[in-house]
Design a protein around this motif. Structure first.
Motif, PDB file in Angstrom:
ATOM      1  N   GLU A  74       0.845  -1.191   0.000  1.00  0.00           N
ATOM      2  CA  GLU A  74       0.000   0.000   0.000  1.00  0.00           C
ATOM      3  C   GLU A  74       0.883   1.244   0.000  1.00  0.00           C
ATOM      4  OE1 GLU A  74      -4.039   0.548   2.010  1.00  0.00           O
ATOM      5  OE2 GLU A  74      -2.674   1.598   3.373  1.00  0.00           O
ATOM      6  N   SER A  75       0.547   2.191  -0.861  1.00  0.00           N
ATOM      7  CA  SER A  75       1.316   3.416  -1.004  1.00  0.00           C
ATOM      8  C   SER A  75       0.379   4.609  -0.911  1.00  0.00           C
ATOM      9  CB  SER A  75       2.037   3.427  -2.352  1.00  0.00           C
ATOM     10  OG  SER A  75       2.832   2.285  -2.494  1.00  0.00           O
ATOM     11  N   THR A  76       0.945   5.771  -0.595  1.00  0.00           N
ATOM     12  CA  THR A  76       0.110   6.961  -0.419  1.00  0.00           C
ATOM     13  C   THR A  76       0.752   8.190  -1.058  1.00  0.00           C
ATOM     14  OG1 THR A  76       1.176   7.585   1.670  1.00  0.00           O
ATOM     15  CG2 THR A  76      -0.752   6.114   1.818  1.00  0.00           C
ATOM     16  N   ALA A  77      -0.107   9.162  -1.340  1.00  0.00           N
ATOM     17  CA  ALA A  77       0.359  10.474  -1.802  1.00  0.00           C
ATOM     18  C   ALA A  77      -0.565  11.528  -1.210  1.00  0.00           C
ATOM     19  CB  ALA A  77       0.346  10.559  -3.318  1.00  0.00           C
ATOM     20  N   SER A  78       0.020  12.611  -0.750  1.00  0.00           N
ATOM     21  CA  SER A  78      -0.749  13.729  -0.202  1.00  0.00           C
ATOM     22  C   SER A  78      -0.278  15.028  -0.838  1.00  0.00           C
ATOM     23  CB  SER A  78      -0.576  13.826   1.316  1.00  0.00           C
ATOM     24  OG  SER A  78      -1.167  12.704   1.941  1.00  0.00           O
ATOM     25  N   ILE A  79      -1.220  15.874  -1.150  1.00  0.00           N
ATOM     26  CA  ILE A  79      -0.903  17.188  -1.701  1.00  0.00           C
ATOM     27  C   ILE A  79      -0.564  18.103  -0.531  1.00  0.00           C
ATOM     28  CG2 ILE A  79      -1.839  19.165  -2.958  1.00  0.00           C
ATOM     29  CD1 ILE A  79      -3.584  17.139  -4.525  1.00  0.00           C
ATOM     30  N   LYS A  80       0.590  18.791  -0.618  1.00  0.00           N
ATOM     31  CA  LYS A  80       1.079  19.585   0.507  1.00  0.00           C
ATOM     32  C   LYS A  80       0.330  20.901   0.689  1.00  0.00           C
ATOM     33  CE  LYS A  80       3.551  18.143   2.736  1.00  0.00           C
ATOM     34  NZ  LYS A  80       3.114  17.277   3.827  1.00  0.00           N
ATOM     35  N   ASP A  81       0.133  21.667  -0.376  1.00  0.00           N
ATOM     36  CA  ASP A  81      -0.479  22.996  -0.281  1.00  0.00           C
ATOM     37  C   ASP A  81      -1.331  23.253  -1.518  1.00  0.00           C
ATOM     38  OD1 ASP A  81       0.867  23.980   2.156  1.00  0.00           O
ATOM     39  OD2 ASP A  81       2.684  23.915   0.936  1.00  0.00           O
ATOM     40  N   ALA A  82      -2.000  24.391  -1.496  1.00  0.00           N
ATOM     41  CA  ALA A  82      -2.770  24.818  -2.664  1.00  0.00           C
ATOM     42  C   ALA A  82      -1.808  25.020  -3.843  1.00  0.00           C
ATOM     43  CB  ALA A  82      -3.504  26.116  -2.362  1.00  0.00           C
ATOM     44  N   PRO A  83      -2.308  24.882  -5.073  1.00  0.00           N
ATOM     45  CA  PRO A  83      -1.423  25.068  -6.227  1.00  0.00           C
ATOM     46  C   PRO A  83      -0.889  26.493  -6.310  1.00  0.00           C
ATOM     47  CG  PRO A  83      -3.702  24.866  -6.934  1.00  0.00           C
ATOM     48  CD  PRO A  83      -3.683  24.597  -5.467  1.00  0.00           C
ATOM     49  N   LYS A  84       0.331  26.602  -6.810  1.00  0.00           N
ATOM     50  CA  LYS A  84       0.958  27.917  -7.014  1.00  0.00           C
ATOM     51  C   LYS A  84       0.610  28.411  -8.415  1.00  0.00           C
ATOM     52  CE  LYS A  84       4.902  26.732  -4.072  1.00  0.00           C
ATOM     53  NZ  LYS A  84       4.553  25.392  -3.644  1.00  0.00           N
ATOM     54  N   THR A  85       0.684  29.715  -8.610  1.00  0.00           N
ATOM     55  CA  THR A  85       0.410  30.269  -9.932  1.00  0.00           C
ATOM     56  C   THR A  85       1.681  30.259 -10.775  1.00  0.00           C
ATOM     57  OG1 THR A  85       0.860  32.528  -9.205  1.00  0.00           O
ATOM     58  CG2 THR A  85      -1.421  31.790  -9.076  1.00  0.00           C
ATOM     59  N   TYR A  86       1.482  30.095 -12.073  1.00  0.00           N
ATOM     60  CA  TYR A  86       2.584  30.179 -13.027  1.00  0.00           C
ATOM     61  C   TYR A  86       2.579  31.603 -13.556  1.00  0.00           C
ATOM     62  CZ  TYR A  86       5.709  29.138 -16.897  1.00  0.00           C
ATOM     63  OH  TYR A  86       6.774  29.129 -17.754  1.00  0.00           O
ATOM     64  N   THR A  87       3.665  32.326 -13.312  1.00  0.00           N
ATOM     65  CA  THR A  87       3.713  33.727 -13.713  1.00  0.00           C
ATOM     66  C   THR A  87       4.454  33.901 -15.031  1.00  0.00           C
ATOM     67  OG1 THR A  87       5.667  34.037 -12.324  1.00  0.00           O
ATOM     68  CG2 THR A  87       3.546  34.613 -11.358  1.00  0.00           C
ATOM     69  N   HIS A  88       4.095  34.937 -15.737  1.00  0.00           N
ATOM     70  CA  HIS A  88       4.701  35.265 -17.025  1.00  0.00           C
ATOM     71  C   HIS A  88       6.196  35.495 -16.841  1.00  0.00           C
ATOM     72  CE1 HIS A  88       5.973  37.963 -20.278  1.00  0.00           C
ATOM     73  NE2 HIS A  88       5.085  37.311 -21.004  1.00  0.00           N
ATOM     74  N   ALA A  89       6.990  34.883 -17.709  1.00  0.00           N
ATOM     75  CA  ALA A  89       8.440  35.087 -17.704  1.00  0.00           C
ATOM     76  C   ALA A  89       8.930  35.019 -19.144  1.00  0.00           C
ATOM     77  CB  ALA A  89       9.130  34.019 -16.869  1.00  0.00           C
ATOM     78  N   SER A  90       9.905  35.861 -19.453  1.00  0.00           N
ATOM     79  CA  SER A  90      10.473  35.846 -20.798  1.00  0.00           C
ATOM     80  C   SER A  90      11.993  35.755 -20.674  1.00  0.00           C
ATOM     81  CB  SER A  90      10.084  37.117 -21.547  1.00  0.00           C
ATOM     82  OG  SER A  90      10.508  37.042 -22.880  1.00  0.00           O
ATOM     83  N   PRO A  91      12.621  34.671 -21.088  1.00  0.00           N
ATOM     84  CA  PRO A  91      12.027  33.482 -21.693  1.00  0.00           C
ATOM     85  C   PRO A  91      11.281  32.639 -20.643  1.00  0.00           C
ATOM     86  CG  PRO A  91      14.360  33.112 -21.308  1.00  0.00           C
ATOM     87  CD  PRO A  91      14.075  34.548 -20.935  1.00  0.00           C
ATOM     88  N   PRO A  92      10.436  31.692 -21.104  1.00  0.00           N
ATOM     89  CA  PRO A  92       9.679  30.859 -20.159  1.00  0.00           C
ATOM     90  C   PRO A  92      10.603  30.105 -19.196  1.00  0.00           C
ATOM     91  CG  PRO A  92       8.888  30.547 -22.402  1.00  0.00           C
ATOM     92  CD  PRO A  92      10.135  31.371 -22.499  1.00  0.00           C
ATOM     93  N   THR A  93      10.194  29.990 -17.951  1.00  0.00           N
ATOM     94  CA  THR A  93      10.980  29.284 -16.940  1.00  0.00           C
ATOM     95  C   THR A  93      10.162  28.151 -16.348  1.00  0.00           C
ATOM     96  OG1 THR A  93      10.202  30.791 -15.213  1.00  0.00           O
ATOM     97  CG2 THR A  93      12.281  31.360 -16.288  1.00  0.00           C
TER      98      THR A  93
END
Length: 160
Positions: A74-93
């Motif tokens: 038996e294995s488990t996974a838990s989400i730690k926190d709310a999702p983070k936003t992906y912010t605009h970057a040039s060039p993409p990161t």
């Protein structure tokens, strides 16, 4: 700890994130592999940060509990926190969207099913119902009079 990261070319938008609220939870879809016997589950599995399952023989809970058919572990996974936003970057990161505490399993592939949202880069326009399933999205920002897009979407699962 594993992290789901995103690299994408944003044009005219920023703060890209999954629509993930208690009222409208986002289901993260992954291929999962047992770290004991390396067996990969044949189907995509879904995990939500708002759903918990009891862990056998424990008082604990996890967002995802899975028993490997090959080795019965038996294995488990838990989400730690709310999702983070992906912010605009040039060039993409590469930026982390969400982190998981995985015990006995690894996520090996991600499928972006579900709605995402973003806001205008230089306007207050809010964009909803963004579908990244095809790896790109296009729309028009009425306030700026410009086309907006999310292109060259690349997902990666990394050690956090």
């Amino acid at each position: 700890m594993l992290a789901l990261t995103l690299t994408a070319d944003l044009t005219g938008v920023t703060n890209l994130q999954p629509l993930d609220t208690a009222e409208e939870p986002y289901f993260y879809n992954f291929k999962v592999q047992c770290t004991s016997c390396r067996e990969t589950h044949p189907n995509w599995v879904s995990i939500s940060r708002f759903e918990s399952t009891e862990i056998s023989g424990s008082k604990g809970e996890a967002n995802f509990v899975w028993r490997c058919k090959a080795c019965k572990r038996e294995s488990t996974a838990s989400i730690k926190d709310a999702p983070k936003t992906y912010t605009h970057a040039s060039p993409p990161t590469r930026q982390t969207i969400i982190e998981f505490d995985c015990r006995g399993l690894e996520f090996t592939d991600f499928q972006a099913n579900g709605e995402w949202m973003a806001k205008g880069l230089e306007t207050p326009t809010k964009f909803t119902a963004i579908d990244l399933g095809e790896g790109e999205w296009y729309d028009f920002d009425e306030k700026s009079g410009e086309e907006v897009s999310v292109k060259d979407v690349k997902w990666e699962i990394r050690r956090a």
